[in-house]
Write a protein that holds these residues in place. Structure first.
Motif, mmCIF file in Angstrom:
data_model
loop_
_atom_site.group_PDB
_atom_site.id
_atom_site.type_symbol
_atom_site.label_atom_id
_atom_site.label_comp_id
_atom_site.label_asym_id
_atom_site.label_seq_id
_atom_site.Cartn_x
_atom_site.Cartn_y
_atom_site.Cartn_z
ATOM 1 N N LEU A 1 -6.998 -4.429 -38.517
ATOM 2 C CA LEU A 1 -8.238 -4.828 -36.881
ATOM 3 C C LEU A 1 -7.919 -5.223 -35.686
ATOM 4 N N VAL A 2 -7.005 -4.150 -35.696
ATOM 5 C CA VAL A 2 -6.801 -4.112 -34.280
ATOM 6 C C VAL A 2 -7.000 -2.472 -33.890
ATOM 7 N N THR A 3 -7.998 -2.930 -32.158
ATOM 8 C CA THR A 3 -8.930 -1.878 -32.287
ATOM 9 C C THR A 3 -8.177 -0.942 -31.505
ATOM 10 N N ALA A 4 -8.728 0.385 -30.780
ATOM 11 C CA ALA A 4 -8.435 1.100 -29.805
ATOM 12 C C ALA A 4 -8.078 0.491 -28.856
ATOM 13 N N SER A 5 -7.596 0.677 -28.413
ATOM 14 C CA SER A 5 -6.692 0.367 -26.674
ATOM 15 C C SER A 5 -5.625 1.314 -26.029
ATOM 16 N N PHE A 6 -6.464 1.610 -24.782
ATOM 17 C CA PHE A 6 -4.998 2.467 -23.680
ATOM 18 C C PHE A 6 -4.009 1.686 -23.499
ATOM 19 N N LEU B 1 -17.422 -9.445 -26.200
ATOM 20 C CA LEU B 1 -16.778 -11.103 -26.411
ATOM 21 C C LEU B 1 -15.774 -10.212 -24.831
ATOM 22 N N ASP C 1 -9.856 -9.424 -30.407
ATOM 23 C CA ASP C 1 -9.754 -8.548 -32.153
ATOM 24 C C ASP C 1 -10.441 -9.521 -32.683
ATOM 25 N N ARG C 2 -9.223 -10.897 -32.587
ATOM 26 C CA ARG C 2 -9.219 -12.195 -33.470
ATOM 27 C C ARG C 2 -10.325 -13.174 -33.493
ATOM 28 N N ALA C 3 -11.303 -12.770 -32.353
ATOM 29 C CA ALA C 3 -12.303 -13.879 -31.732
ATOM 30 C C ALA C 3 -13.651 -14.033 -33.623
ATOM 31 N N THR C 4 -13.994 -12.695 -33.890
ATOM 32 C CA THR C 4 -15.073 -12.992 -35.245
ATOM 33 C C THR C 4 -14.400 -12.339 -35.930
ATOM 34 N N TRP D 1 -3.466 -6.900 -22.742
ATOM 35 C CA TRP D 1 -3.102 -6.950 -23.855
ATOM 36 C C TRP D 1 -3.577 -8.063 -24.210
ATOM 37 N N ASP E 1 -7.059 -8.353 -25.165
ATOM 38 C CA ASP E 1 -7.901 -7.592 -26.243
ATOM 39 C C ASP E 1 -7.225 -7.847 -27.447
ATOM 40 N N PRO F 1 -16.386 -6.582 -35.413
ATOM 41 C CA PRO F 1 -15.962 -5.286 -33.886
ATOM 42 C C PRO F 1 -16.731 -5.373 -32.627
ATOM 43 N N THR G 1 -5.453 6.758 -27.417
ATOM 44 C CA THR G 1 -5.722 4.855 -27.258
ATOM 45 C C THR G 1 -5.909 4.325 -28.747
ATOM 46 N N PRO H 1 -1.224 0.214 -24.638
ATOM 47 C CA PRO H 1 -0.219 0.522 -24.498
ATOM 48 C C PRO H 1 0.485 1.518 -23.981
ATOM 49 N N THR I 1 -9.366 -19.159 -31.855
ATOM 50 C CA THR I 1 -10.702 -19.738 -32.074
ATOM 51 C C THR I 1 -11.772 -19.070 -32.910
#
Lengths: 262, 572
Positions: free
Chosen positions: A91-96, A152, A140-143, A133, A136, A146, B29, A98, B2
């Motif tokens: 579920l964890v999407t890419a992110s800069f 959102l 990631d867990r909202a719906t 973070w 993010d 992706p 990323t 970290p 939520t």
């Protein structure tokens, strides 16, 4: 609610902590010492007590870690998403963030040695990273979609991020340029000011003409800048401050302005 | 937490969450554990090359009577001596194993990704920043203390070394949390802890020990940092400002037994994973191997064996001696269990029906790069623990002799050899290509033979009453170069050690040569070219994002691939 991992580590932790208290009392601990970690009384034999309690606290910390961050629990994740099957993809999407966080912590460490202002800068960036973070992670867990999650997240954060980033870039540019101007000669400062002006104009024109910029070029530029800041900090630390030679004020009769030292 | 929308079917929706990663932006990323692991491995290999080159210069310097000619003074020698030791542990062995684990462990347990992938990605970048800061500050006049007193700019450089070391330790701790949590919480259906592959299990044990002990090292660093910055204000002051190796003494336990064994725990996991593959049958003593790895982990907890807690004579304490005496037992047992697997006939006494899952068998399997590496590394570890056993035998009085250096070199190069073996074994999953065999064999033989010469020379010299450098400079009253009982023989052994260091450096170069060669090669790689028995071999080489195109089925043993092969050697 409580995952298998939590139960496993918490059980081990409790057993070890109980063992530490028992060990403390059976090896000379008195009063409330083994229960209060030596605050009110002796804890008995230090090495064994410390080992057992240290292991116990570590295990319980890991247990709490597991229960708080449920994304490491596929069953909980599936339950949360309301699906029968455990997700096959992350579920964890890419992110800069970290990488930014790593550079911020590095800046803090170097700032600890170099200058308080550098440390505080790193600390502030760390705070920003923590908020981003968290956002993010929430998005990631909202719906389960992706794309919807990304939209959102941007809807909440973009109104804050874009002005803040713009202000930071302007402030950083002004600060960096002022340092350079102060460090160079009179003629040099004029040249630097001219070059910086042309650069700002050029970059602005580039942004205006190109609606999309290659992400790799952008990432490379940001990475280079971050590395340059860190390397600059290390070099500055190692070489130390430059020597200052203040103008000497020669002895002169009271009330006489020699014109020197100004 | 939520829910703002009704989630669609998980598999199709989540497939988009892990897009294919290309280019620098995606590298910065990524949350793909394979890409993160490759960064760790590359960093570790670069560190290996640098550390072995420093080791060559140090040992060549040791071969003559005055240990400071090349370095231009005893203080500079001390800095590079410290860099070599701490570098081997924190910048080579630990990142290599963390990298291997980051790539392999999630697939071994049937997970789609590592736990906390963003933390794992942040950790590797923090490691690179910390490693760079440490090395640059040491080269620029910093280091872990100064024998000739600390001056103004030097104090800043030393403080920077401490900060860099701290960053490295924090990054390793973060990575350890990710690896350990993956094994504990992300195992696929049916995989209880007894069915976890031995490499994954060894990494869980290692991560646990690191989580327990590395914070102690971090605390040591904080204490000496304040002492360095604040000056000698308390009776417990280390006297750093006046000039001593006090900082080294405070964290020297990281490179000494029992803590040094903590960085070699995965050696037993690599052996336990590769031995059944070479033998083409299940591990004959899987449960015992699990217990032995756990026992070795327990005997490698070393944060307590240091001057801060135990005083200067910490290596004469009862617990220290017990740990030293027993550490060789789990290593010997693990080697015995592997030998039983290779030579024996399987756990139930019969040939395994899964014998035909591919790969080289028999002697060819043993002579494969990974076979040679796993066995060589385990034997080196055994030699290291035996040397450690000799050290704690009090009448021999080897506690401040070169025996200490021997233990360190044997154990750490055993770990390096195992990591290289692992890289060759899992190369199809790490980078999607096989690594060349001939260069790999050369590298492996160089590293193992070099470690034997290097560690052996120091071991022999220990019995000739040659003091270890770290102990020579520990007390101001001790002579920097003590007269050994047989100077000529000691110098001859130092030359042997230098030859060993050169061999190891050549081995490291060969690893890089093999990687460069593999980068130029192209062509498809089989999903399971060596006959692996664990879940990572069920997916393609290289694995897709999310690792598995379909979730792994229920696991019923520690060798799931053998369970899917029927008695005729066909896929069930």
């Amino acid at each position: 609610m409580f995952t298998t991992g939590f139960k496993f580590f918490f059980g081990i932790g409790m057993a070890l902590a109980t063992g530490a208290v028992f060990y403390g009392y059976t090896t000379g601990g008195n009063h409330m010492g083994p229960l209060s970690m030596g605050w009110k009384g002796g804890i008995g034999e230090h090495l064994g007590y410390s080992l057992l309690l240290g292991l116990g606290v570590t295990a319980m910390t890991v247990a709490l870690f597991l229960v708080f961050f449920r994304d490491a629990d596929p069953a909980a994740q599936a339950h949360y998403m309301g699906v029968e099957q455990i997700p096959t993809n992350s579920l964890v999407t890419a992110s800069f963030w970290p990488v930014v966080g790593a550079f911020a912590v590095g800046t803090m460490a170097i700032g600890l040695v170099l200058h308080t202002a550098v440390f505080v800068t790193g600390l502030v960036v760390c705070g920003v990273v923590a908020i981003e973070w968290l956002m993010d992670g929430w998005a990631d867990r909202a719906t389960g979609d992706p794309e919807a999650n990304r939209a959102l997240r941007n809807r909440v954060m973009a109104p804050i991020e874009i002005p803040a980033l713009g202000a930071a870039i302007v402030a950083l540019g002004v600060l960096a340029t002022s340092r350079i101007l102060l460090a160079t000669s009179k003629l040099g400062s004029v040249v630097v000011a001219g070059v910086v002006s042309v650069l700002i104009l050029g970059i602005a024109v580039l942004f205006a003409r190109k609606t999309r910029i290659n992400k790799n070029i952008l990432a490379g530029s940001v990475l280079l800048l971050a590395v340059a800041v860190l390397v600059g900090g290390i070099v500055a630390t190692v070489t130390g401050e430059r020597d200052f030679h203040p103008h000497e004020v020669h002895d002169a009769p009271h009330g006489t302005d020699t014109g020197e030292g100004h | 937490m939520t829910m703002t929308d009704s989630p669609p079917a998980a598999n199709t929706a989540l497939a988009a969450a892990s897009p294919r990663v290309v280019g620098l932006f995606d590298a910065l990323t990524t949350t793909d554990h394979k890409r993160i692991g490759r960064l760790w491995i590359r960093s570790g290999l670069l560190g290996l090359l640098a550390a072995t080159l420093v080791g060559v210069v140090l040992t060549i310097e040791n071969s003559n009577s005055s240990p400071d000619d090349v370095f231009g003074g005893i203080n500079n020698y001390f800095q590079y001596f410290s860099l070599y030791r701490f570098g081997l542990v924190l910048l080579v062995v630990a990142p290599l194993f963390v990298g291997l684990a980051t790539v392999v462990v999630p697939m071994q347990v049937g997970a789609t990704n590592i736990a906390f992938p963003r933390a794992a990605h942040g950790a590797v970048w923090l490691f690179m920043i910390g490693a760079g800061t440490t090395v640059v500050s040491v080269v620029s006049g910093g280091g872990w203390g100064a024998l000739d007193g600390v001056t103004g700019a030097e104090q800043d450089a030393i403080a920077l070394t401490l900060a860099g070391t701290g960053l490295v330790i924090v990054s390793l701790l973060a990575a350890s949390v990710c690896v350990a949590t993956t094994v504990v919480s992300l195992r696929t259906s049916g995989m209880n802890l007894m069915r976890v592959p031995l490499f994954a299990w060894s990494m869980l044990v290692a991560a646990g020990v690191w989580l327990l002990t590395l914070p102690v090292a971090l605390s040591n660093l904080v204490l000496v940092y304040f002492d360095l910055r604040g000056g000698p204000r308390t009776p417990e002051s280390f006297g750093i400002a006046e000039g001593s190796n006090a900082i080294y003494s405070q964290i020297g336990w990281l490179v000494e037994q029992p803590q040094i064994y903590a960085f070699a725990i995965p050696v037993l996991g690599v052996l336990g994973t590769i031995a059944p593959v070479v033998a083409k049958r299940r591990h004959a003593q899987h449960v015992i191997a699990v217990a032995l790895i756990g026992l070795f982990g327990l005997l490698s907890v070393g944060g307590w064996s240091q001057p801060w807690f135990q005083g200067d004579n910490y290596d004469e304490k009862f617990v220290f001696i017990v740990f030293g005496l027993f550490a060789a037992i789990p290593v010997l047992g693990s080697i015995g269990a592997a030998a039983d697997t290779i030579v024996g006939r399987g756990s139930d006494g019969d040939p395994d029906p899964g014998a035909d899952v591919g790969g080289e068998r028999g002697l060819a399997g043993l002579l494969s790069v990974y076979g040679l590496g796993a066995i060589g590394a385990a034997l080196l570890l055994l030699a290291g623990t035996v040397a450690g056993l000799a050290r704690v035998i009090q009448p021999w009085d080897l506690g401040d002799r070169t025996t200490v250096t021997s233990v360190m070199n044997l154990v750490l190069f055993s770990a390096a050899a195992a990591a290289i073996a692992g890289i060759w074994f899992w190369a199809p999953k790490i980078g999607g290509r096989e690594l060349p065999v001939s260069t790999g064999r050369l590298a492996m033989l160089d590293v193992v033979a070099g470690a034997v010469l290097l560690g052996g020379a120091d071991f022999v010299n220990g019995f000739l009453e040659t003091p270890a450098f770290g102990y020579q400079v520990a007390g101001s009253s001790a002579p920097l170069v003590a007269e050994p009982s047989n100077q000529g023989f000691v110098e001859a052994m130092n030359v042997v050690g230098a030859i060993g260091a050169v061999l190891i450096a050549l081995g490291a170069l060969a690893v890089f040569a093999a990687m460069a060669k593999a980068m130029r090669s192209s062509g498809a790689v089989d999903d399971n070219p060596y006959g692996g028995q664990t879940l990572e071999w069920t997916t393609s080489s290289p694995p897709p994002p999310g690792n598995f195109s379909e979730p792994p089925g229920r696991v019923v043993s520690e060798a799931p691939l053998l369970d899917t092969v029927n008695e005729n050697g066909e896929e069930a």
